[in-house]
Design a protein around this motif. Structure first.
Motif, PDB file in Angstrom:
ATOM      1  N   LEU A   1      35.191  33.470  51.268  1.00 19.45           N
ATOM      2  CA  LEU A   1      34.257  33.641  50.144  1.00 19.45           C
ATOM      3  C   LEU A   1      34.593  32.632  49.051  1.00 19.45           C
ATOM      4  N   PRO A   2      34.343  31.352  49.296  1.00 17.65           N
ATOM      5  CA  PRO A   2      34.750  30.312  48.337  1.00 17.65           C
ATOM      6  C   PRO A   2      34.032  30.375  47.000  1.00 17.65           C
ATOM      7  N   ALA A   3      32.894  31.107  46.931  1.00 24.12           N
ATOM      8  CA  ALA A   3      32.158  31.202  45.662  1.00 24.12           C
ATOM      9  C   ALA A   3      32.669  32.343  44.783  1.00 24.12           C
ATOM     10  N   LEU A   4      33.659  33.113  45.267  1.00 22.15           N
ATOM     11  CA  LEU A   4      34.138  34.291  44.541  1.00 22.15           C
ATOM     12  C   LEU A   4      34.732  33.902  43.177  1.00 22.15           C
ATOM     13  N   LYS A   5      34.196  34.540  42.116  1.00 22.85           N
ATOM     14  CA  LYS A   5      34.651  34.253  40.755  1.00 22.85           C
ATOM     15  C   LYS A   5      35.458  35.401  40.152  1.00 22.85           C
ATOM     16  N   SER A   6      35.183  36.620  40.599  1.00 24.34           N
ATOM     17  CA  SER A   6      35.863  37.774  40.031  1.00 24.34           C
ATOM     18  C   SER A   6      36.354  38.688  41.148  1.00 24.34           C
ATOM     19  N   LEU A   7      37.656  38.986  41.124  1.00 30.77           N
ATOM     20  CA  LEU A   7      38.257  39.878  42.119  1.00 30.77           C
ATOM     21  C   LEU A   7      39.075  40.930  41.387  1.00 30.77           C
TER      22      LEU A   7
ATOM     23  N   GLU B   1      37.728  33.067  38.553  1.00 32.98           N
ATOM     24  CA  GLU B   1      37.842  33.087  37.098  1.00 32.98           C
ATOM     25  C   GLU B   1      38.524  34.351  36.583  1.00 32.98           C
ATOM     26  N   VAL B   2      38.372  35.460  37.310  1.00 31.58           N
ATOM     27  CA  VAL B   2      38.937  36.740  36.890  1.00 31.58           C
ATOM     28  C   VAL B   2      39.733  37.335  38.042  1.00 31.58           C
ATOM     29  N   LEU B   3      41.006  37.645  37.781  1.00 26.68           N
ATOM     30  CA  LEU B   3      41.857  38.274  38.787  1.00 26.68           C
ATOM     31  C   LEU B   3      42.599  39.440  38.128  1.00 26.68           C
ATOM     32  N   SER B   4      42.348  40.646  38.639  1.00 20.21           N
ATOM     33  CA  SER B   4      43.014  41.833  38.104  1.00 20.21           C
ATOM     34  C   SER B   4      43.811  42.511  39.202  1.00 20.21           C
ATOM     35  N   LEU B   5      45.127  42.582  38.978  1.00 20.15           N
ATOM     36  CA  LEU B   5      46.036  43.239  39.914  1.00 20.15           C
ATOM     37  C   LEU B   5      46.791  44.386  39.247  1.00 20.15           C
ATOM     38  N   SER B   6      46.311  44.820  38.089  1.00 26.49           N
ATOM     39  CA  SER B   6      47.020  45.838  37.316  1.00 26.49           C
ATOM     40  C   SER B   6      47.265  47.108  38.122  1.00 26.49           C
ATOM     41  N   TRP B   7      48.376  47.767  37.781  1.00 31.35           N
ATOM     42  CA  TRP B   7      48.747  49.048  38.371  1.00 31.35           C
ATOM     43  C   TRP B   7      49.039  48.962  39.867  1.00 31.35           C
ATOM     44  N   ASN B   8      49.493  47.809  40.298  1.00 30.52           N
ATOM     45  CA  ASN B   8      50.027  47.649  41.650  1.00 30.52           C
ATOM     46  C   ASN B   8      51.499  47.262  41.506  1.00 30.52           C
TER      47      ASN B   8
ATOM     48  N   LYS C   1      49.159  27.601  40.328  1.00 27.51           N
ATOM     49  CA  LYS C   1      49.270  26.151  40.114  1.00 27.51           C
ATOM     50  C   LYS C   1      47.963  25.427  40.426  1.00 27.51           C
ATOM     51  N   LEU C   2      47.297  25.886  41.487  1.00 30.34           N
ATOM     52  CA  LEU C   2      46.097  25.180  41.938  1.00 30.34           C
ATOM     53  C   LEU C   2      44.843  25.585  41.176  1.00 30.34           C
ATOM     54  N   SER C   3      44.855  26.782  40.579  1.00 27.31           N
ATOM     55  CA  SER C   3      43.652  27.283  39.932  1.00 27.31           C
ATOM     56  C   SER C   3      43.291  26.455  38.706  1.00 27.31           C
ATOM     57  N   THR C   4      42.059  25.977  38.688  1.00 25.28           N
ATOM     58  CA  THR C   4      41.558  25.241  37.521  1.00 25.28           C
ATOM     59  C   THR C   4      40.465  26.032  36.802  1.00 25.28           C
ATOM     60  N   SER C   5      40.160  27.232  37.304  1.00 24.64           N
ATOM     61  CA  SER C   5      39.052  28.017  36.759  1.00 24.64           C
ATOM     62  C   SER C   5      39.491  29.340  36.149  1.00 24.64           C
ATOM     63  N   LEU C   6      40.716  29.786  36.425  1.00 23.27           N
ATOM     64  CA  LEU C   6      41.143  31.122  36.033  1.00 23.27           C
ATOM     65  C   LEU C   6      41.096  31.311  34.516  1.00 23.27           C
TER      66      LEU C   6
END
Length: 498
Positions: free
Chosen positions: A311-317, A343-350, A365-370
């Motif tokens: 899913l290369p177009a994924l912006k929010s997970l 652009e959005v990554l949420s891993l809270s409460w893990n 390191k590679l992310s230019t959009s986060l």
């Protein structure tokens, strides 16, 4: 609800809004003018044969009748809306959260009949709508122009849900349907699903917290093949839905334009995850995926998370509070390298993230959009924030705007110090949260001065959460001086201090 705005084709300026009443009057006057013109023509032809002017006066009264009638209708509509403190402009009617009474609901049916060109209708957060929906919407005719229908938290009954199912075939232009927070309509989903088969132009379907069951998934799946234009699907907060995906929802895979899929807090089972593993990677247009608060994913989602790479177009997970284990977190970390648009990554409460943030090193390191990174209550340790500081120091995460490191009480003062020393490099940062757990209170160390220094070099920062950190008087004074020196205010939320 967004209001429709029309622009001039010549200069691009927004045209002034026109009330429904003015439209009624303008249309009525036009029809009256045409009628008068026709009567004047007839009068000229028959003038020689008329013995008096009585017929002419009669004709004038006749043509005035529809004008008076429509003026009265328009005035009644405007009076009804004024009573509610609302205005109907262009083709939109927003009666959101306006305390409709039973009498208002009864009157509304005739008001809606008088607005034939209505395109957007919002009745959300009006409990009296429940049980009365057929009375309100009964005047909708086949071929209605309605594009948006929002009925959030309206206390809809099962009978209301059945009526929606019967109504949908009459709304060929419908693009957005929101029935969220109506917990009693799950029992009438068979009717709703049948109606959805006629909603071929639907782009947004929201059934958040609607009492959906395992059977509901199968009913909806049968309708998905007819919803080829669907962009957003929200089935979240339906706790009885768990297990419904176990018989592979094959038709969901046909939603080739789906951009947003929200399944948070759906009690997904291991069998559901297996089935979704076959479907979600095929949704190539997916931009946002929310699987949060599904505890059983922790031990069964390794294959699903590893296939997110397709899913290369994924912006929010959003995958917070999923009880991820090290194996599933590793699979996610490896897949995230292949998500350049994230652009959005949420891993809270893990909790497994703590001590293992290095698995995300390549992604960071590679992310230019986060832009948003949430790691609240992840049991982070000092080595984790030191790693994060090194990534920032080497010039990465430059687009980060929101960073949540709250409820990670195991990080020592040295860890906060090295983090704060590099914080100033995040020039686009607007929000930072390093609050402690409600049960924890700690004294701020010397690292707080590094934080204050970084803040003076962050042009966009507006919010810093640091609840339950105790500031000594000297640091309180430095904070007050900072507030006075800066022209733009920064809110330091360090409440609940002892």
């Amino acid at each position: 609800m967004s209001q429709t705005r029309k622009k001039s084709s010549s200069d691009g300026e927004t045209k002034p809004r026109t009330s429904f009443v003015n439209k009624f009057l303008r249309g009525s006057k036009l029809r009256s003018s045409k009628a008068e013109s026709r009567n004047e023509s007839n009068d000229l032809k028959t003038a020689d044969s008329q013995p008096s002017d009585e017929p002419e006066r009669t004709a004038t009264l006749d043509t005035a009748t529809p004008l008076t009638s429509e003026m009265e209708v328009g005035c009644r509509v405007e009076q009804f809306l004024q009573k509610l403190g609302k205005k109907a402009e262009d083709t939109c009617l927003d009666l959101n959260n306006c305390g409709l009474t039973t009498a208002d609901v009864r009157e509304m049916g005739a008001a809606l009949k008088a607005i034939p060109d209505l395109e957007e209708l919002t009745l959300s957060w009006n409990s009296k709508v429940g049980g009365n929906l057929p009375l309100i919407l009964q005047k909708f005719q086949a071929g209605s122009k309605i594009r948006t229908l929002e009925l959030v938290d309206c206390a809809l009954t099962s009978e209301d849900g059945a009526f929606v199912g019967q109504l949908l075939p009459m709304l060929p232009s419908l693009e957005l349907l929101d029935l969220s927070i109506n917990r009693n309509i799950g029992g009438s989903l068979n009717s709703i699903a049948q109606g959805l088969k006629s909603a071929s132009n639907l782009k947004v379907l929201k059934l958040h917290s609607c009492g959906l069951s395992q059977k509901s998934v199968k009913l909806l799946d049968a309708a998905f093949r007819y919803l080829s234009e669907l962009r957003k699907l929200d089935l979240s907060c339906n706790k009885e839905l768990g297990g419904g995906f176990e018989d592979s929802p094959a038709q969901m895979a046909t939603l080739e334009h789906l951009e947003v899929l929200d399944l948070h807090q759906c009690s997904l089972t291991a069998g559901d995850v297996v089935s979704l593993t076959q479907v979600i990677p095929l949704l190539s247009s997916l931009h946002a995926l929310d699987l949060s608060a599904n505890k059983e994913m922790g031990s069964s989602s390794e294959n699903l998370l590893s296939r997110l790479r397709f899913l290369p177009a994924l912006k929010s997970l959003l995958i917070n509070s999923c009880a991820l284990q090290r194996e599933t977190f590793t699979a996610l970390a490896e897949a995230s390298i292949h998500l350049p648009a994230l652009e959005v990554l949420s891993l809270s409460w893990n909790k497994c993230v703590g001590g293992n943030l290095k698995l995300l090193l390549e992604t960071l390191k590679l992310s230019t959009s986060l832009q948003v990174l949430r790691l609240s209550s992840c049991s982070l340790v000092t080595e984790d924030v030191a790693l994060l500081a090194s990534v920032i120091h080497t010039g990465h995460l430059t687009r980060l705007r929101k960073l949540d490191l709250s409820y990670n009480d195991s990080i020592c003062d040295a860890g906060w110090a090295i983090f704060c020393q590099n914080l100033w490099l995040l020039k686009e940062l607007t929000e930072l949260d390093i609050s402690l757990r409600p049960s924890t209170f700690r004294d701020c160390g010397q690292w707080f001065r590094h934080l204050l220094c970084a803040v003076t070099r962050l042009p966009e920062i507006t919010e810093i959460g640091m609840k339950r950190w105790i500031l000594p008087p000297s640091l309180e004074e430095e904070l007050k001086c900072l507030d006075q020196d800066r022209s733009s205010s920064i809110h330091f939320d360090h409440g609940e201090c002892q």
